[in-house]
Design a protein around this motif. Structure first.
Motif, PDB file in Angstrom:
ATOM      1  N   ARG A 262     -74.382  40.441  56.530  1.00 23.94           N
ATOM      2  CA  ARG A 262     -75.541  40.889  55.761  1.00 23.94           C
ATOM      3  C   ARG A 262     -75.403  40.444  54.303  1.00 23.94           C
ATOM      4  O   ARG A 262     -74.306  40.162  53.822  1.00 23.94           O
ATOM      5  CB  ARG A 262     -75.676  42.412  55.837  1.00 23.94           C
ATOM      6  CG  ARG A 262     -75.704  42.961  57.253  1.00 23.94           C
ATOM      7  CD  ARG A 262     -75.792  44.474  57.266  1.00 23.94           C
ATOM      8  NE  ARG A 262     -77.093  44.946  56.803  1.00 23.94           N
ATOM      9  CZ  ARG A 262     -77.375  46.206  56.477  1.00 23.94           C
ATOM     10  NH1 ARG A 262     -76.401  47.119  56.512  1.00 23.94           N
ATOM     11  NH2 ARG A 262     -78.581  46.559  56.099  1.00 23.94           N
ATOM     12  N   SER A 263     -76.528  40.425  53.599  1.00 25.37           N
ATOM     13  CA  SER A 263     -76.542  40.050  52.188  1.00 25.37           C
ATOM     14  C   SER A 263     -76.790  41.279  51.330  1.00 25.37           C
ATOM     15  O   SER A 263     -77.257  42.315  51.833  1.00 25.37           O
ATOM     16  CB  SER A 263     -77.636  39.009  51.927  1.00 25.37           C
ATOM     17  OG  SER A 263     -78.922  39.577  52.151  1.00 25.37           O
ATOM     18  N   PRO A 264     -76.497  41.224  50.011  1.00 24.72           N
ATOM     19  CA  PRO A 264     -76.671  42.394  49.138  1.00 24.72           C
ATOM     20  C   PRO A 264     -78.094  42.946  49.138  1.00 24.72           C
ATOM     21  O   PRO A 264     -78.291  44.143  48.924  1.00 24.72           O
ATOM     22  CB  PRO A 264     -76.281  41.860  47.756  1.00 24.72           C
ATOM     23  CG  PRO A 264     -75.324  40.753  48.046  1.00 24.72           C
ATOM     24  CD  PRO A 264     -75.831  40.102  49.305  1.00 24.72           C
ATOM     25  N   GLU A 265     -79.097  42.104  49.387  1.00 21.38           N
ATOM     26  CA  GLU A 265     -80.487  42.556  49.371  1.00 21.38           C
ATOM     27  C   GLU A 265     -80.852  43.362  50.619  1.00 21.38           C
ATOM     28  O   GLU A 265     -81.923  43.974  50.669  1.00 21.38           O
ATOM     29  CB  GLU A 265     -81.436  41.356  49.254  1.00 21.38           C
ATOM     30  CG  GLU A 265     -81.339  40.594  47.948  1.00 21.38           C
ATOM     31  CD  GLU A 265     -80.077  39.725  47.870  1.00 21.38           C
ATOM     32  OE1 GLU A 265     -79.561  39.336  48.947  1.00 21.38           O
ATOM     33  OE2 GLU A 265     -79.620  39.451  46.740  1.00 21.38           O
ATOM     34  N   ASP A 266     -79.966  43.371  51.608  1.00 24.38           N
ATOM     35  CA  ASP A 266     -80.263  44.068  52.862  1.00 24.38           C
ATOM     36  C   ASP A 266     -80.021  45.570  52.783  1.00 24.38           C
ATOM     37  O   ASP A 266     -80.372  46.307  53.714  1.00 24.38           O
ATOM     38  CB  ASP A 266     -79.391  43.512  53.998  1.00 24.38           C
ATOM     39  CG  ASP A 266     -79.753  42.091  54.360  1.00 24.38           C
ATOM     40  OD1 ASP A 266     -80.825  41.616  53.919  1.00 24.38           O
ATOM     41  OD2 ASP A 266     -78.967  41.441  55.072  1.00 24.38           O
ATOM     42  N   LEU A 267     -79.417  46.038  51.687  1.00 23.08           N
ATOM     43  CA  LEU A 267     -79.061  47.450  51.568  1.00 23.08           C
ATOM     44  C   LEU A 267     -79.370  47.943  50.160  1.00 23.08           C
ATOM     45  O   LEU A 267     -78.938  47.343  49.173  1.00 23.08           O
ATOM     46  CB  LEU A 267     -77.569  47.637  51.867  1.00 23.08           C
ATOM     47  CG  LEU A 267     -77.013  49.053  51.751  1.00 23.08           C
ATOM     48  CD1 LEU A 267     -77.597  49.954  52.828  1.00 23.08           C
ATOM     49  CD2 LEU A 267     -75.488  49.045  51.844  1.00 23.08           C
ATOM     50  N   LEU A 268     -80.108  49.034  50.060  1.00 25.66           N
ATOM     51  CA  LEU A 268     -80.433  49.641  48.776  1.00 25.66           C
ATOM     52  C   LEU A 268     -79.554  50.861  48.547  1.00 25.66           C
ATOM     53  O   LEU A 268     -79.306  51.648  49.463  1.00 25.66           O
ATOM     54  CB  LEU A 268     -81.903  50.075  48.740  1.00 25.66           C
ATOM     55  CG  LEU A 268     -82.946  48.973  48.938  1.00 25.66           C
ATOM     56  CD1 LEU A 268     -84.352  49.576  49.001  1.00 25.66           C
ATOM     57  CD2 LEU A 268     -82.867  47.949  47.811  1.00 25.66           C
TER      58      LEU A 268
END
Length: 446
Positions: A262-268
């Protein structure tokens, strides 16, 4: 070329099972009437918030064998409330806290998919684990689940729920949801999962919902919890609201995502936050102090200490010094149904005594000092600047705001702070996505 400023994500937390709600304020209203839920949800939607967040308690808390009536002690069923709110809001996401310990994957997956359909793609699930036998007494399995197994079961549970959601392919239907006809026999597939917790097989009765999968939220902070979130969650409900702690947590969790493809933008990452606003900084500080002492009555202060001391401290004056007796670390039954027990009561008591001596604090002063501090206090412009700093400097992606009043606790924030965030260009002026997942900027389910 100017880089666009990062957008702030906001959620509205309906005050749950806690002692932060100020019952004595004249503006305080019912915690159960549907009108209270409607007021808070519509206020959040007016402010461009991403979602409404509903906590859940599966058993009334007890203290010394009696119902802990200083906390909120009643709450309608989460899914019933959210389904009702789907009819009186248009864009606001609807997030419910639902246990992966005392539910079954098929039933909960079906309920959440139904909510996603009813709301046109606005459902979210805050996955929580429940391991204590006290809560388990309300369920046939009791407290069988060892604490060490709770995330393993939760991961298996989420896997199974996603299996049910994926048992209808995106092209399984022709004619839309109003007049469905099967395109081919492969459009709905049989799902099966067998592991140490579940042995399930079948297919969902609910067609694939607008989001594909409801948004998944998680709140664990241990190493195991952080890994679970990195592997499974779309949003983390974090307790790290401070700037430096937030940056450390943010970097740690975002750094784990690559290991799960996963990439950093996939999780808030959205910590819980409280706020107090007033015309001047001094007025805001005074108002915050007044709220803190409303939240912590003398009786609440004594009971808070009893949970750490493991002793009956009712003979002590809340406006007097800390108890001179030593804690009883083995008495964990004094308070039941409360999360986040102190792991080392002896060390905690030593630290509190040092703090109380240094600052000349009474019992009530100490509890106020250590448990009830608001996160953001100041003028509307000052609070807006603090929120923006946290997001732009990677301490978080947004906030779950927890007001101290039901149901009007967000009114000041939406009326006074939201316009300033919009002026800064960091908060939407209108909703542009068709679903909660789109409004949060999250990718389609994998």
């Amino acid at each position: 070329m100017t880089t666009p400023r990062k957008q702030i994500r906001l959620a509205a937390h309906f005050p749950g099972v806690n002692n932060t709600t100020v019952w004595s304020d004249p503006a305080s209203r019912s915690q159960i009437d549907f009108s209270s839920f409607v007021h808070l949800a519509r206020t959040a939607e007016r402010g461009g918030f991403d979602f409404f967040f509903l906590a859940e308690g599966l058993r009334l808390r007890e203290h010394q064998g009696r119902i802990h009536d200083l906390d909120v002690v009643g709450r309608p069923d989460t899914l019933a409330v959210l389904a009702g709110l789907a009819a009186v809001t248009r864009h606001l996401g609807l997030a419910g806290t639902l246990s992966a310990t005392y539910n079954e994957p098929y039933e909960l997956a079906r309920q959440l998919a139904s909510l996603d359909h009813l709301s046109d793609g606005r459902a979210a699930w805050n996955v929580v684990t429940t391991s204590d036998a006290f809560t388990g007494e309300n369920f046939r399995r009791g407290g069988y689940l060892d604490h060490a197994d709770r995330y393993e079961r939760a991961a298996a549970f989420v896997r199974a729920a996603r299996g049910w959601w994926d048992s209808w392919s995106a092209d399984a239907l022709a004619g839309g949801r109003d007049r469905p006809t099967f395109v081919n026999e492969g459009g709905v597939r049989r799902f099966a999962q067998t592991d140490r917790f579940f042995a399930v097989e079948g297919e969902s009765t609910v067609p694939r919902s607008p989001q594909g999968h409801p948004v998944v939220i998680q709140a664990g902070d241990s190493v195991q919890g952080r890994d679970f979130a990195a592997a499974n969650a779309d949003v983390i409900f974090s307790r790290h609201g401070g700037l430096e702690q937030g940056r450390d947590f943010y970097a740690d969790v975002k750094g784990r995502l690559g290991g799960y493809g996963r990439s950093p933008e996939d999780l808030l990452i959205m910590p819980a936050a409280t706020f107090v606003v007033a015309g001047t900084a001094a007025e805001a500080e005074e108002r915050a102090r007044h709220i803190r002492y409303q939240q912590v009555s003398g009786q609440t202060a004594i009971r808070s200490l009893e949970q750490v001391w493991g002793r009956d401290l009712s003979a002590y004056d809340p406006d007097g010094p800390l108890p001179d007796v030593e804690p009883d670390p083995g008495n964990t039954a004094i308070s039941q149904g409360r999360a986040g027990r102190v792991k080392d009561p002896l060390a905690q008591v030593r630290a509190w005594r040092e703090l109380a001596e240094a600052k000349k604090l009474s019992i009530r002063d100490l509890v106020v000092e250590t448990t009830a501090r608001q996160t953001f206090v100041g003028t509307p412009d000052g609070v807006a600047a603090q929120l923006d700093e946290h997001v732009q400097t990677k301490a978080c992606d947004g906030f779950v705001l927890v007001p101290h009043l039901t149901p009007g606790g967000l009114d000041d924030f939406v009326d006074l702070v939201v316009p300033l965030l919009r002026e800064r260009g960091v908060l939407r002026t209108e909703y542009t996505g068709a679903t909660l997942r789109e409004n949060l900027g999250l990718p389609a389910p994998r």
